[in-house]
Scaffold this motif. Structure first.
Motif, mmCIF file in Angstrom:
data_model
loop_
_atom_site.group_PDB
_atom_site.id
_atom_site.type_symbol
_atom_site.label_atom_id
_atom_site.label_comp_id
_atom_site.label_asym_id
_atom_site.label_seq_id
_atom_site.Cartn_x
_atom_site.Cartn_y
_atom_site.Cartn_z
ATOM 1 N N ASP A 2 -9.164 44.966 -19.896
ATOM 2 C CA ASP A 2 -9.083 45.944 -18.991
ATOM 3 C C ASP A 2 -7.623 46.246 -18.407
ATOM 4 O OD1 ASP A 2 -11.918 45.915 -19.594
ATOM 5 O OD2 ASP A 2 -12.494 44.551 -17.822
ATOM 6 N N ASP A 45 -7.511 49.655 -20.926
ATOM 7 C CA ASP A 45 -8.925 49.987 -20.261
ATOM 8 C C ASP A 45 -9.342 51.303 -20.888
ATOM 9 O OD1 ASP A 45 -10.896 48.664 -18.855
ATOM 10 O OD2 ASP A 45 -10.775 50.607 -17.689
ATOM 11 N N GLU A 95 -9.173 50.201 -25.934
ATOM 12 C CA GLU A 95 -10.874 50.084 -25.951
ATOM 13 C C GLU A 95 -11.435 51.406 -25.556
ATOM 14 O OE1 GLU A 95 -11.919 47.059 -23.042
ATOM 15 O OE2 GLU A 95 -12.091 48.567 -21.582
#
Ligand code: C2E
Ligand code: CA
Ligand code: CA
Ligand code: CA
Length: 279
Positions: free
Chosen positions: A181, A203, A237
């Motif tokens: 993150d 993130d 991600e």
């Protein structure tokens, strides 16, 4: 107005009671979950964008609760952390992830499939984490280089000597440490120098809005620059579209994880994915 106020109070108070009863039921069920073998790890591929090949996977915990069906981690991890149950659960996660990593890597000729595991701060604070990981690696015949630990920035913020020592020991064993993150925590970057970190995970909240949102796109580029300057590897991600993937690759982030490439799936399904790829 007074009357209504009292009714309101009663309403909220009942709601609170219901909520704490639910919370308690969850906690009770959570205490039995490990013994009842209700936990399962799902695996989501991490892809080298340029070649399309799977180079790693993130292990994500699922709870197949007897009465309620599958419960997602956002619902039970916070309870597990508050109650300290996360320490035992985390041990189970590490052991299962290592067992999978050994299965998938021991006979491979080319390249590893690194298995990334999420660690809660509580696992660092409460436990002999380093000793546990040494024991688990040994017991599962898992090489340190097959395992990656995902931690969050918040673990590094108070500059705790104990945390630094544990991370240094884990790094010394050959484990890779990744900052999960990245970009959502407190933005002091000095810790990236002081702690043995080797990877940043951009993130999803940034990835989601590229390339159309210019502010987010600039922030993603800035994170990529930071990683390059400090010789850290990168994973993005929450990659859901081809446009996001193209943008990331063009700007220097070569590894992606997200629904575009595959959702988290059970171990057997992930293994089939690896076999289909012929590795
Ligand atoms: P995380 O570490 O940030 O994991 C990524 C989450 O994003 C996962 O949710 C994953 O399923 C989801 N995701 C992946 N790709 C996409 C995408 O393209 N789009 C969208 N919308 N979502 C995507 P999941 O599995 O529900 O896990 C939620 C969180 O629970 C994780 O966030 C992590 O913080 C925590 N968690 C999961 N497993 C464990 C564990 O074993 N231990 C600990 N301590 N925490 C865990
Ligand atoms: Ca993660
Ligand atoms: Ca993450
Ligand atoms: Ca996230």
């Amino acid at each position: 107005a007074k009357q209504q106020g009292r009714n309101n109070f009663q309403f909220y108070s009942e709601e609170l009671t219901v909520r704490s009863a639910e919370r308690m039921a969850l906690e009770i069920a959570l205490r039995k979950a490990r013994k009842n073998e209700e936990f399962e790890l799902y695996f989501q591929p991490q892809i080298d964008i340029a070649s399309g090949r799977i180079i790693g996977t993130e292990a994500l915990l699922r709870w197949n609760q007897k009465d309620q069906g599958m419960i997602m981690p956002d619902r039970f991890i916070p309870v597990a952390e508050e109650t300290g149950l996360i320490v035992g659960i985390g041990e189970w996660v590490l052991e299962s992830a290592c067992r999978a990593a050994t299965k998938w890597n021991q006979d491979r000729k080319q390249g590893n499939v690194k298995v990334a595991v999420n660690l809660s701060s509580r696992q660092f604070i409460q436990n002999d984490l380093v000793g546990d990981i040494v024991r688990i690696l040994e017991a599962t015949q898992c090489k340190a280089e097959w395992l990656k630990l995902e931690i969050t920035e918040s673990l590094l913020l108070d500059d705790d000597q104990d945390i630094l020592e544990k991370l240094t020991a884990l790094h010394g064993l050959g484990l890779e440490i990744s900052i999960d993150d990245f970009g959502t925590g407190y933005s002091s970057l000095s810790y990236l120098h002081r702690f043995p970190v080797s990877q940043l995970k951009i993130d999803r909240s940034f990835v989601r809005d590229i390339p159309t949102n210019e502010d987010k796109a600039e922030l993603v580029k800035a994170m990529i620059s930071i990683a390059q300057a400090l010789h850290l590897t990168l994973v993005a991600e929450g990659v859901e579209t081809q446009e996001q993937s193209n943008y990331l690759l063009a700007n220097g982030c070569g590894v992606a994880q997200g629904y575009l490439y595959g959702r988290p799936i059970p171990a057997t399904a992930f293994e089939e994915l690896l076999q289909r790829q012929g590795i």
